[in-house]
Write a protein that holds these residues in place. Sequence first.
Motif, short mmCIF file in Angstrom:
data_model
loop_
_atom_site.label_atom_id
_atom_site.label_comp_id
_atom_site.label_asym_id
_atom_site.label_seq_id
_atom_site.Cartn_x
_atom_site.Cartn_y
_atom_site.Cartn_z
N ASN A 84 -3.07 2.53 -17.33
CA ASN A 84 -3.79 3.79 -17.35
C ASN A 84 -3.27 4.66 -18.48
O ASN A 84 -2.09 4.64 -18.82
N GLU A 85 -4.16 5.45 -19.05
CA GLU A 85 -3.79 6.24 -20.22
C GLU A 85 -2.60 7.15 -19.97
O GLU A 85 -1.79 7.39 -20.87
N ASP A 86 -2.48 7.67 -18.75
CA ASP A 86 -1.39 8.60 -18.46
C ASP A 86 -0.10 7.89 -18.05
O ASP A 86 0.90 8.54 -17.74
N GLY A 87 -0.10 6.54 -18.06
CA GLY A 87 1.09 5.83 -17.61
C GLY A 87 1.51 4.69 -18.51
O GLY A 87 2.32 3.84 -18.10
N ARG A 96 1.15 3.82 -9.58
CA ARG A 96 0.26 4.95 -9.37
C ARG A 96 0.72 5.74 -8.16
O ARG A 96 0.69 5.25 -7.03
N THR A 103 1.43 13.82 -30.05
CA THR A 103 0.07 14.04 -29.54
C THR A 103 -0.96 13.55 -30.53
O THR A 103 -1.95 12.90 -30.16
N ASP A 112 -4.64 5.87 -28.37
CA ASP A 112 -5.29 5.73 -27.07
C ASP A 112 -6.80 5.54 -27.20
O ASP A 112 -7.41 4.78 -26.42
#
Length: 527
Positions: free
Chosen positions: A236-239, A339, A469, A476
């Motif tokens: 996942n993008e956030d992990g 998650r 960033t 990403d």
Amino acid sequence: MNRQWRKNGISLLVIVIIMALLTSACGGGASKGESSPSDNTSGDEPVKLSIFIASRATDEMYTNETLVWKEIGKKFNVEFDFITGDAKTMRDKFPLMISSNEYPDIVADAPSNFNKYGPQGVFIPLNDLIKDKPNLQKYLVDDKIAKSQIVNADGNIYGVPMLSAVRTSEGPLIRQDWLDRLNLPVPETMDDWYNTLKAFKEKDANGNGDPKDEVPFSTAGTFYLNFADAWGIDLNEDGRWMEENGKMIYTPIDPRAKEFLTTMNQWYSEGLFDQEILSRQDKDYTSMVFNDKVGATNHWVGYVASFNARPEVENIKGFNFQVTPPPVMNKGDKPLTSRQQQIVVPVAWAISGQNEHVDKTMEIFEYAYSDEGQLLFNFGVEGDTYTKEADGTLKYTDKIMKNPDGAAKALSRIGAQPWIGFRQDARYEKAAAVSEDAAKQLFYYVEQNYFRDPVPALKYTEDDFETSTEIKTQIDTYVNEMISKFIIGQEPLSQFDAFVEKVRSMRFDELEAIQNKAYEANKELMK
């Protein structure tokens, strides 16, 4: 900004003496884990505190008459000057407030904003103020995971965050009634999952006589990426940045990602995945679910578990979605998922550098972390919005549970579950669940301890944050596109090595160095 200040007629020294005498006369002190400020009985003028905060109920803004805030006002002899609106309004107002150089006493917002503007003097560091506050010290500083998720890169804590009570977030769920109809066990390994989904596709799992109308697996969003739990990675993008062997790794270019994508491509090509899975919206997804078409999913556990009590499924005999353990590669492997809810919820409150009543504010912050404060902010007032059973079980009253607009709206209107720093209560999740079954499923992962250790919460210098960033956004975007293409076969897996090289050409080494620098800094902060 219109700020009204009122001086107390009694000096702080006199107040301290009076409070000490009252405490001594009552023969009491705070019990362990509690905050027990003296209630307001002296008739003194209330302290005025301005507070910048989003109201959770969009149709009823916070005031001093809002039940929970009224209780806080009475307990601490405080009158709040609410600067409030809905969440979007307050997000828009935040930068205007910052640029005005006139700050409310208390600001409720994202911890990242406090860490950004705290070093500039907008918000004060709380480290020393927390030391004599036992609840804040226990739950925010002594808990190293919580501390790592809130502390700034300069070592300061600028905000007191909300703490989650339930780590469960996402996971696989399956139609138990379909398994029963086909006499199948709950799948454990990835091979089990393949065989189960294949049976759902071929053997009329919904029992309507048509063996071709089932969709073995569907979801909305990218929850299908959670099958990567079986390989021990998070895509996942956030992990995607994970800690492994003392350094940070980027999972999409790891060889395990290729194995995962190969499996997902097989499932998609064989029709085990919803053929519109990359673009499926929640409305269409739930429509398929409630028309008895979907056999398995991966989603927010509490959300799908609540489907069993929905009126849309009343006419589907035996409809029963149940959460399953995270998938594993081999029988006997410990099921684990990456998650999970972080301990620190990304909302907090902070004290501005213009607050003239810091001690009073810290009393309130400390109270919100106490057992008594936890009850107030989660449940409201005993006898009014909740009751306590003989066995200690807490239940919301009909005022909440039978509210025509729903329990969540009712709680928001009384000021419960505000976006500030307090400890969420697991009993709130159970009491607010639509059914005992939904509550049981929500806590299943907690009871089985199916969670990997959380990834370190990395903090960056301002320059490193901007650079990372910029690079991360570009990488990403490309990775998201390629993951989708690999799964549906638009890009052959034979191109995976070329994909890795492309990622590495996008200033990846620079990003990797920043990640590992932040990782090492985090270890120093936690010493």
